[in-house]
Design an enzyme around this catalytic site. Structure first.
Site, mmCIF file in Angstrom:
data_model
loop_
_atom_site.group_PDB
_atom_site.id
_atom_site.type_symbol
_atom_site.label_atom_id
_atom_site.label_comp_id
_atom_site.label_asym_id
_atom_site.label_seq_id
_atom_site.Cartn_x
_atom_site.Cartn_y
_atom_site.Cartn_z
ATOM 1 N N ARG A 1 34.453 54.251 -14.052
ATOM 2 C CA ARG A 1 34.561 53.274 -15.146
ATOM 3 C C ARG A 1 34.517 54.102 -16.426
ATOM 4 N NH1 ARG A 1 31.715 47.478 -15.964
ATOM 5 N NH2 ARG A 1 33.373 47.096 -14.461
ATOM 6 N N HIS B 1 41.835 46.691 -15.430
ATOM 7 C CA HIS B 1 40.733 46.487 -14.479
ATOM 8 C C HIS B 1 41.333 45.951 -13.174
ATOM 9 C CE1 HIS B 1 36.803 45.983 -12.993
ATOM 10 N NE2 HIS B 1 36.356 44.989 -13.734
ATOM 11 N N GLN C 1 39.399 43.909 -10.422
ATOM 12 C CA GLN C 1 39.057 42.550 -10.826
ATOM 13 C C GLN C 1 40.224 41.591 -10.542
ATOM 14 O OE1 GLN C 1 36.039 41.369 -12.229
ATOM 15 N NE2 GLN C 1 37.012 39.413 -11.773
ATOM 16 N N ASP D 1 37.904 35.836 -20.833
ATOM 17 C CA ASP D 1 37.035 37.012 -20.760
ATOM 18 C C ASP D 1 36.272 37.059 -22.082
ATOM 19 O OD1 ASP D 1 35.807 39.405 -20.119
ATOM 20 O OD2 ASP D 1 37.636 40.611 -20.134
ATOM 21 N N CYS E 1 35.892 36.846 -15.395
ATOM 22 C CA CYS E 1 35.520 38.036 -14.621
ATOM 23 C C CYS E 1 34.014 38.293 -14.666
ATOM 24 C CB CYS E 1 36.269 39.246 -15.144
ATOM 25 S SG CYS E 1 36.027 39.496 -16.914
ATOM 26 N N ARG F 1 34.922 40.251 -5.135
ATOM 27 C CA ARG F 1 34.979 41.663 -5.547
ATOM 28 C C ARG F 1 34.591 42.577 -4.370
ATOM 29 N NH1 ARG F 1 34.657 43.309 -10.793
ATOM 30 N NH2 ARG F 1 35.063 45.297 -9.729
HETATM 31 N N1 NVA Z 1 36.938 43.013 -21.040
HETATM 32 C C1 NVA Z 1 35.603 43.250 -20.554
HETATM 33 C C2 NVA Z 1 35.583 43.158 -19.072
HETATM 34 C C3 NVA Z 1 34.214 43.352 -18.441
HETATM 35 C C4 NVA Z 1 34.245 43.268 -16.952
HETATM 36 C C5 NVA Z 1 35.131 44.616 -21.040
HETATM 37 O O1 NVA Z 1 35.925 45.557 -21.004
HETATM 38 O O2 NVA Z 1 33.998 44.726 -21.473
HETATM 39 N N1 CP Z 2 33.615 41.878 -13.811
HETATM 40 C C1 CP Z 2 33.045 43.090 -13.833
HETATM 41 O O1 CP Z 2 33.708 44.137 -13.726
HETATM 42 O O2 CP Z 2 31.700 43.057 -13.994
HETATM 43 P P1 CP Z 2 30.747 44.319 -14.245
HETATM 44 O O3 CP Z 2 31.009 44.794 -15.652
HETATM 45 O O4 CP Z 2 29.355 43.771 -14.078
HETATM 46 O O5 CP Z 2 31.072 45.384 -13.243
#
Ligand code: NVA
Ligand code: CP
Length: 306
Positions: free
Chosen positions: A105, A132, A135, A226, A266, A294
């Site tokens: 990540r 992502h 997801q 989101d 998500c 997931r």
């Molecule tokens: N768009 C959000 C998704 C989190 C799963 C982020 O990048 O923080």
């Molecule tokens: N939806 C998702 O990726 O959640 P987290 O940020 O908790 O991994």
């Protein structure tokens, strides 16, 4: 078919490869429920690197690898030498000598490409600034479970969102429809949009943008949103809140879906910001099914690619 490949962006895969991932995701769910999980990762180790916080992605990836008989090695950025300036390239080279795959990540999508190039290992995008993919796979699995087929999503909110990019990539590959309700100033990055548009032309997918969230939602089967402020965007938080204030998913907006329409997110969510609490906690909400799925999509991806 997929062994040894990367999963950095769904646009890099063929339609048949995405269909295979989905088929195996459903099988994995059956396997978990019937307690007959194949140990396809026996003897394999997978590093999971996190430059940003995570709940769902971390627990689903770690659990998926463990259930399949593999060993997950979670590495938070602050615990490894990367945080003291060791180059990503060197980290990748070392991992290439010891493990069988890398999930990461990352703040910048480019980091995933370096991890892959310098490790020589299958590399998985566990969320980047750009996309992502894991997801979106779980989200379309949830839609298929609910409706028996893939249905039109109306995404309401930030049109430059990383989760939206992966939903659009999936739709573009499979010839599906996505309607995006977002302000004109929040659109996907131009380079990625060009690739999505090309794929959509080939597959017959329809991806359209609307200023009016009600127009976007009318007749769709799933309303997706989101957070307005993604991780790493804290400095522009107030600007984004101002731009998106008319794009909240409300009970009133949900009335414009097709019959049986569901709400998707998500997670994590900010109740009262991008969605009313009564919607996310109401009977149309599919968010806990998305979160559960997931696990099965992660099991599918790790077992197919490693
Ligand atoms: N768009 C959000 C998704 C989190 C799963 C982020 O990048 O923080
Ligand atoms: N939806 C998702 O990726 O959640 P987290 O940020 O908790 O991994």
């Amino acid at each position: 078919m997929l062994k040894g490949k990367n999963l950095l962006c769904l646009l890099d895969l063929k339609k048949e490869e995405i269909e295979k991932i989905m088929e195996v995701s459903f099988l994995m769910k059956d396997n978990v429920y019937s307690n007959s999980i194949p140990k396809s990762l026996e003897g394999k180790r997978i590093s999971l690197i996190f430059e940003k916080p995570s709940t769902r992605t971390r627990v689903s990836s770690e659990t998926a690898i463990s259930l399949l008989g593999g060993v997950p090695i979670v590495m938070n950025k602050n615990d490894i030498q990367w945080s003291r300036g060791e180059p990503v390239e060197d980290t990748a080279r070392v991992l290439g000598r010891m493990v069988n795959g890398i999930g990461a990540r990352v703040l910048n999508h480019e980091t995933l490409i370096k991890l892959s190039n310098f490790s020589g290992l299958p590399t998985f995008n566990l969320l980047s600034d750009l996309s992502h993919p894991l997801q979106a796979l779980a989200d379309y699995m949830t839609i298929k479970e609910k409706f028996g087929e893939y249905k039109t999503i109306a995404f309401v909110g930030d049109g430059s969102d990383n989760v939206l990019v992966s939903l659009m990539a999936f739709a573009a590959k499979l010839g599906l429809e996505i309607r995006v309700g977002t302000p004109k100033l929040l659109r996907p990055r131009e380079d990625i949009w060009k690739r999505i548009e090309e794929e959509a032309e080939n597959s017959g997918a329809i991806i359209e943008f609307y200023d009016d969230p009600y127009e976007a939602v009318r007749g769709s089967f799933a309303v997706y949103t989101d957070v307005w402020v993604s991780m790493g965007q804290e400095e522009i938080a107030s600007k984004k809140r101002e731009m998106l204030k008319d794009y909240k998913v409300t009970e009133d907006l949900m009335k414009y879906t097709a019959k049986g329409g569901i709400f998707m997110h998500c997670l994590p969510a900010v109740r009262g910001e991008e969605v009313e609490g009564s919607v996310i906690d109401g009977n149309k909400s599919a968010v806990w099914d998305q979160a559960e799925n997931r696990l099965y999509t992660a099991m599918s991806v790790f077992s197919l690619f490693i």
